[in-house]
Design a protein around this motif. Sequence first.
Motif, PDB file in Angstrom:
ATOM      1  N   ALA A 252       5.461   6.692 -15.097  1.00  0.00           N
ATOM      2  CA  ALA A 252       4.841   6.794 -13.778  1.00  0.00           C
ATOM      3  C   ALA A 252       3.515   6.034 -13.734  1.00  0.00           C
ATOM      4  N   GLU A 253       2.745   6.079 -14.840  1.00  0.00           N
ATOM      5  CA  GLU A 253       1.482   5.330 -14.883  1.00  0.00           C
ATOM      6  C   GLU A 253       1.744   3.822 -14.796  1.00  0.00           C
ATOM      7  N   THR A 254       2.796   3.374 -15.512  1.00  0.00           N
ATOM      8  CA  THR A 254       3.132   1.957 -15.470  1.00  0.00           C
ATOM      9  C   THR A 254       3.560   1.529 -14.071  1.00  0.00           C
ATOM     10  N   ALA A 255       4.390   2.349 -13.428  1.00  0.00           N
ATOM     11  CA  ALA A 255       4.846   2.019 -12.082  1.00  0.00           C
ATOM     12  C   ALA A 255       3.675   1.991 -11.103  1.00  0.00           C
ATOM     13  N   ALA A 256       2.738   2.925 -11.259  1.00  0.00           N
ATOM     14  CA  ALA A 256       1.574   2.951 -10.375  1.00  0.00           C
ATOM     15  C   ALA A 256       0.674   1.741 -10.606  1.00  0.00           C
ATOM     16  N   GLU A 257       0.511   1.378 -11.880  1.00  0.00           N
ATOM     17  CA  GLU A 257      -0.312   0.207 -12.187  1.00  0.00           C
ATOM     18  C   GLU A 257       0.332  -1.067 -11.650  1.00  0.00           C
TER      19      GLU A 257
ATOM     20  N   ALA B 221       0.834  -1.204   0.000  1.00  0.00           N
ATOM     21  CA  ALA B 221       0.000   0.000   0.000  1.00  0.00           C
ATOM     22  C   ALA B 221       0.870   1.256   0.000  1.00  0.00           C
ATOM     23  N   LEU B 222       1.948   1.248   0.782  1.00  0.00           N
ATOM     24  CA  LEU B 222       2.853   2.394   0.794  1.00  0.00           C
ATOM     25  C   LEU B 222       3.526   2.581  -0.566  1.00  0.00           C
ATOM     26  N   THR B 223       3.933   1.464  -1.174  1.00  0.00           N
ATOM     27  CA  THR B 223       4.558   1.556  -2.496  1.00  0.00           C
ATOM     28  C   THR B 223       3.586   2.133  -3.510  1.00  0.00           C
ATOM     29  N   LEU B 224       2.337   1.740  -3.435  1.00  0.00           N
ATOM     30  CA  LEU B 224       1.337   2.271  -4.359  1.00  0.00           C
ATOM     31  C   LEU B 224       1.155   3.775  -4.144  1.00  0.00           C
ATOM     32  N   ALA B 225       1.139   4.208  -2.893  1.00  0.00           N
ATOM     33  CA  ALA B 225       0.977   5.643  -2.625  1.00  0.00           C
ATOM     34  C   ALA B 225       2.150   6.429  -3.211  1.00  0.00           C
ATOM     35  N   ALA B 226       3.380   5.885  -3.075  1.00  0.00           N
ATOM     36  CA  ALA B 226       4.545   6.567  -3.619  1.00  0.00           C
ATOM     37  C   ALA B 226       4.484   6.621  -5.149  1.00  0.00           C
ATOM     38  N   ARG B 227       4.047   5.546  -5.777  1.00  0.00           N
ATOM     39  CA  ARG B 227       3.969   5.534  -7.239  1.00  0.00           C
ATOM     40  C   ARG B 227       2.881   6.478  -7.745  1.00  0.00           C
ATOM     41  N   GLU B 228       1.798   6.561  -7.037  1.00  0.00           N
ATOM     42  CA  GLU B 228       0.747   7.489  -7.451  1.00  0.00           C
ATOM     43  C   GLU B 228       1.207   8.939  -7.302  1.00  0.00           C
ATOM     44  N   ALA B 229       2.015   9.229  -6.256  1.00  0.00           N
ATOM     45  CA  ALA B 229       2.561  10.584  -6.099  1.00  0.00           C
ATOM     46  C   ALA B 229       3.505  10.909  -7.252  1.00  0.00           C
ATOM     47  N   GLU B 230       4.353   9.963  -7.646  1.00  0.00           N
ATOM     48  CA  GLU B 230       5.244  10.175  -8.781  1.00  0.00           C
ATOM     49  C   GLU B 230       4.444  10.425 -10.057  1.00  0.00           C
ATOM     50  N   LEU B 231       3.333   9.740 -10.184  1.00  0.00           N
ATOM     51  CA  LEU B 231       2.493   9.951 -11.357  1.00  0.00           C
ATOM     52  C   LEU B 231       1.917  11.361 -11.368  1.00  0.00           C
ATOM     53  N   GLN B 232       1.483  11.824 -10.224  1.00  0.00           N
ATOM     54  CA  GLN B 232       0.948  13.183 -10.162  1.00  0.00           C
ATOM     55  C   GLN B 232       2.017  14.220 -10.501  1.00  0.00           C
TER      56      GLN B 232
END
Length: 397
Positions: free
Chosen positions: A184-189, A121-132
Amino acid sequence: MIQPANQQPAPLSKRLKLVILVFCLLIVAAGGAVGFRFIQTRPKPPQRPPSKIAPLVETLTVQSAQHTVIVDALGIVTPARQTNIRPEVTGTVREVGEGFVPGGLILRGKPLLRLDDADFALTLAAREAELQRAKAELDLERGYQQVARHEWELLRRAENKVDNPDLALRKPQLAQALAKVRQAETAAEQARLDLKRTAIVAPFTGLILEKNAEIGSRVSSQDVVAVLVDTASYWVEATLPVDRLAWITLGGNGRSGSKVQITSPASGARAEGQVLTLRGDLESQGRMARLLITLPAPLSAHPTPFLIGEFVRLGIEGRTLDNVIALPRSALREDDTAWVVSDEVLRIRKIGVAWRDTHTVLVDRGLTSGDQVITGTVATPIDGMAVTPTPDRGSRP
């Protein structure tokens, strides 16, 4: 006159002796004549012709009809689909699903295990921040694009020559910003997918054969946490002689295979399957052909479900023969002959056997409807000997 004491009596005269001898001979002759008379006049028993010896035999009146060949075979129940369940991410088991035990039934989509998902969950939050952040940089670059386009228009009006218009229009910078957004989208996905994969679910409704994980276990993608078998259908791997294959319809290429009656000798469970395909190799020991037969809904069999690995008996429906006579195997004699009763006389007939198995013989020539075939034993069968058939009990296979 008195004789002296020492004087002997006079011997019998010869005539008297002769008389006595004649008298004895007359007595013997009379006895012989009487005996001879008795013999001549004794009552004689009535003369009868010798009785005919005709042993009693058991017979069967046969009828010509249409018969479907049943190929008997043995088989072993095997899984039609079996899979080793491995986690796609590494983590610690946090909980196990209900029914996650050996022999348990798991429905499709229901969780087997859940891993601790805090790190994911933390990794997903970090990837979504990078996407933003990448999207924000793309928006800035698009603003720069408008300024660059305006400057490009001014240069064109001034008729100044620019060596590389792509740089003037900031096209490489825009491509870079777009690439960062896609990355960033790929990393978040990927982070979102890893988080979803912390729940290990059943890919199909199945039976758990093995359970290899428990709460607190550390598992990775190399570990088999469970072995799952699809319960929608099992297979039966049957072995039979190669020459029996000609009687069976194989499935495949849009064609339905022969129907199969499946019976468990241990539990009495019954089901109807179908020939799926023929394996391309022979059994190594007995050089027997091997068939795969479908066993649908094995857990719904009555009175008990079929078990993986158990032996079953198979009755495979083969070709249908017209105008043949079914006989019990006991009625088939040496050199493919049969004993027939005709006018209370035994006749040995040569017959043509179209099919034979352990219990039944199908005859296509040599017999006709209405024939009385001997099914029992005869001590010394001789063609033409007299026999006495038992009362006819009707036609039976």
